[in-house]
Design an enzyme around this catalytic site. Structure first.
Site, PDB file in Angstrom:
ATOM      1  N   LYS A  37     -10.449  -0.423  10.377  1.00 33.29           N
ATOM      2  CA  LYS A  37     -10.568  -1.628   9.562  1.00 33.29           C
ATOM      3  C   LYS A  37     -10.909  -2.856  10.399  1.00 33.29           C
ATOM      4  O   LYS A  37     -11.099  -3.944   9.854  1.00 33.29           O
ATOM      5  CB  LYS A  37      -9.277  -1.873   8.778  1.00 33.29           C
ATOM      6  CG  LYS A  37      -8.946  -0.776   7.762  1.00 33.29           C
ATOM      7  CD  LYS A  37      -7.682  -1.094   6.993  1.00 33.29           C
ATOM      8  CE  LYS A  37      -7.236   0.071   6.124  1.00 33.29           C
ATOM      9  NZ  LYS A  37      -8.147   0.365   5.018  1.00 33.29           N
ATOM     10  N   HIS A  76       0.857  -1.176   0.000  1.00 34.02           N
ATOM     11  CA  HIS A  76       0.000   0.000   0.000  1.00 34.02           C
ATOM     12  C   HIS A  76       0.899   1.233   0.000  1.00 34.02           C
ATOM     13  O   HIS A  76       2.014   1.207   0.493  1.00 34.02           O
ATOM     14  CB  HIS A  76      -0.869  -0.037   1.263  1.00 34.02           C
ATOM     15  CG  HIS A  76      -1.934   1.000   1.339  1.00 34.02           C
ATOM     16  ND1 HIS A  76      -1.670   2.301   1.706  1.00 34.02           N
ATOM     17  CD2 HIS A  76      -3.287   0.937   1.137  1.00 34.02           C
ATOM     18  CE1 HIS A  76      -2.802   2.992   1.723  1.00 34.02           C
ATOM     19  NE2 HIS A  76      -3.795   2.194   1.367  1.00 34.02           N
ATOM     20  N   GLN A 107      -4.269  -4.709   7.111  1.00 34.18           N
ATOM     21  CA  GLN A 107      -5.195  -5.743   6.643  1.00 34.18           C
ATOM     22  C   GLN A 107      -4.996  -7.068   7.381  1.00 34.18           C
ATOM     23  O   GLN A 107      -5.744  -8.012   7.149  1.00 34.18           O
ATOM     24  CB  GLN A 107      -5.003  -5.974   5.137  1.00 34.18           C
ATOM     25  CG  GLN A 107      -5.252  -4.762   4.275  1.00 34.18           C
ATOM     26  CD  GLN A 107      -6.702  -4.318   4.270  1.00 34.18           C
ATOM     27  OE1 GLN A 107      -7.604  -5.081   4.598  1.00 34.18           O
ATOM     28  NE2 GLN A 107      -6.939  -3.064   3.915  1.00 34.18           N
ATOM     29  N   ASP A 152       3.289  -3.885   8.084  1.00 30.46           N
ATOM     30  CA  ASP A 152       2.028  -3.186   7.871  1.00 30.46           C
ATOM     31  C   ASP A 152       0.911  -4.193   8.096  1.00 30.46           C
ATOM     32  O   ASP A 152       0.645  -5.042   7.249  1.00 30.46           O
ATOM     33  CB  ASP A 152       1.985  -2.625   6.448  1.00 30.46           C
ATOM     34  CG  ASP A 152       0.618  -2.059   6.076  1.00 30.46           C
ATOM     35  OD1 ASP A 152      -0.279  -2.022   6.943  1.00 30.46           O
ATOM     36  OD2 ASP A 152       0.452  -1.654   4.910  1.00 30.46           O
ATOM     37  N   CYS A 200      -4.706   2.455  -3.738  1.00 31.34           N
ATOM     38  CA  CYS A 200      -3.467   2.975  -3.148  1.00 31.34           C
ATOM     39  C   CYS A 200      -2.319   1.988  -3.336  1.00 31.34           C
ATOM     40  O   CYS A 200      -1.518   1.747  -2.432  1.00 31.34           O
ATOM     41  CB  CYS A 200      -3.656   3.302  -1.661  1.00 31.34           C
ATOM     42  SG  CYS A 200      -4.815   4.638  -1.354  1.00 31.34           S
TER      43      CYS A 200
END
Length: 409
Positions: free
Chosen positions: A224, A121, A201, A198, A364
């Site tokens: 999220k 991302h 997700q 990261d 993104c």
């Protein structure tokens, strides 16, 4: 899992959009919020709205207890060894920029390597681009396999003793790929580097254990994972955070201020300048309570089931291309796709007319779009409140989309 009971906890799902019952398939962009989270935020503003850490009055004490209680819930959720390792931020983007401009700026030098992947991302790509430019470092990419996964052989070839930082998504927001973070951490550390994860997700969908993964930093966003917008987490190993300088200065993060110099508070507060995101943190704590009551392993298993069901049904649609791993166990609960000769924005528009919310665009992740040789894609992403019926409606909507554009052209 009692999916019917879970769905009843999400008020927004009980509505019609464009004359159809809402089918929300955009949780990778932002998840919906259960009543427990909505009420937790509302109760803060209704009953004990106050700043934290500063006042000694009753409301200030209640707010501080709830705010720091949320920090402990986050610590437990990702199995950090100490609350001092949990920094509240505005989200994953802020966390990544903080790591880059604090730890990275002090530890990356000219000629050092920063390694990322094509699937990142922008929030886990641009901070490292900028750091590489600032420091004269070399930005390198782990290549992707044909199915959108990475191989550990390629990781070993890309990471070298000159690699200072490796930054990688736990789960791709486009491909759904679940990366082998624990193994990547081992390879990174064997070469003397540091791993930044990261988990925007990842944290909502799979169990995260930072001690087992042995990552050096990890970031995720509350919105999220059933929490409010505007709240996120930056995890870092304590001994690394202690050596890092803040990148945002002002009230709350200081210890002593003189006319020409200042000192900082201890962890974690030296990274939380100004009035913090109090309601957001409290809401995130409520979201964690909600997810843990259901069970992260159960959520993961259910999403694998939905992914398998979606892959099976969508693969039957002629002219539809699916990106990412084809085995449901290798991917999170999302399917990114294109319909031949139909722009993804048109796909999303037709689906919206049927009450079905999907995402269309580059997500993104423009370098990944280039790797896929497309300008954009459509994406249906699932969460614990989705059902097989939602996927059936998506498939029906895609059939209508194909029919509509075949008539047009």
């Amino acid at each position: 899992m009692d999916i019917k009971g879970i769905r009843e906890l999400f008020p927004i799902l009980n509505q019609e959009v464009n004359g159809h019952p809402l089918v929300y398939l955009d949780s990778a962009a932002t998840s919906q919020k259960p009543v427990q989270v909505i009420e937790a935020v509302e109760q803060y503003y209704r009953k004990y709205n106050s700043n934290v850490h500063r006042g000694v009055h009753t409301l200030g004490t209640l707010a501080t207890d709830q705010y720091e209680g949320a920090r402990e819930k986050v610590r437990r959720f990702i199995n950090a060894s100490s609350m001092e390792e949990i920094i509240f931020t505005r989200g994953t983007t802020t966390s990544m920029n903080t790591i880059a401009q604090s730890f990275g700026r002090e530890n990356v030098g000219e000629g050092d390597e920063i390694v990322i992947t094509y699937m990142e991302h922008h929030s886990n790509l641009i901070p490292w681009q900028q750091l590489a430019k600032q420091k004269g470092a070399v930005l390198k990419y782990v290549p992707l396999q044909e199915d959108g996964t990475i191989s550990l052989d390629d990781v070993r070839k890309t990471i070298t003793p000159q690699t200072k930082l490796v930054a990688m998504a736990y789960v791709s927001n486009v491909l759904g790929t679940i990366n082998p973070i624990k193994e990547v951490a081992k390879i990174t550390h064997e070469n003397g580097g540091y791993l930044v994860v990261d988990a925007a997700q990842g944290a909502p969908h799979v169990r995260v254990d930072v001690q087992d993964l042995d990552c050096d930093f990890l970031a995720f966003s509350g919105h999220k994972m059933c929490g409010p917008t505007g709240i996120g987490v930056m995890y870092g190993k304590k001994h690394l955070l202690e050596k890092m300088e803040p990148v945002e200065f002002g009230g709350e993060m200081i210890d002593f201020v003189d006319l020409y110099d200042s000192t900082w508070k201890e962890l974690p507060w030296k990274f939380e300048g100004g009035t913090p995101i109090i309601a957001g943190a409290i809401g995130l704590g409520a979201a964690i309570d909600f997810l843990e009551e259901i069970g992260m392993d159960q959520i993961t298993a259910y999403e694998h089931h939905l992914a398998a069901y979606a892959l099976e049904k969508m693969s039957e649609i002629e002219g539809l291309s699916i990106y990412g791993p084809r085995k449901s166990e290798d991917r999170a609960g999302l399917v990114t796709f294109n319909i031949q000769d139909v722009h993804p924005h048109d796909v999303a528009t037709v689906l919206d007319a049927e009450g079905i919310a999907v995402r269309a665009g580059h997500h993104c992740a423009q370098p990944l779009m280039k790797w896929l040789n497309v300008s954009a894609t459509a994406r249906a992403s699932f969460y614990l409140y989705n059902t097989e019926e939602d996927i059936d409606k998506l498939v029906q909507g895609l059939a209508k989309t194909k029919e509509y554009f075949s008539d047009v052209f």
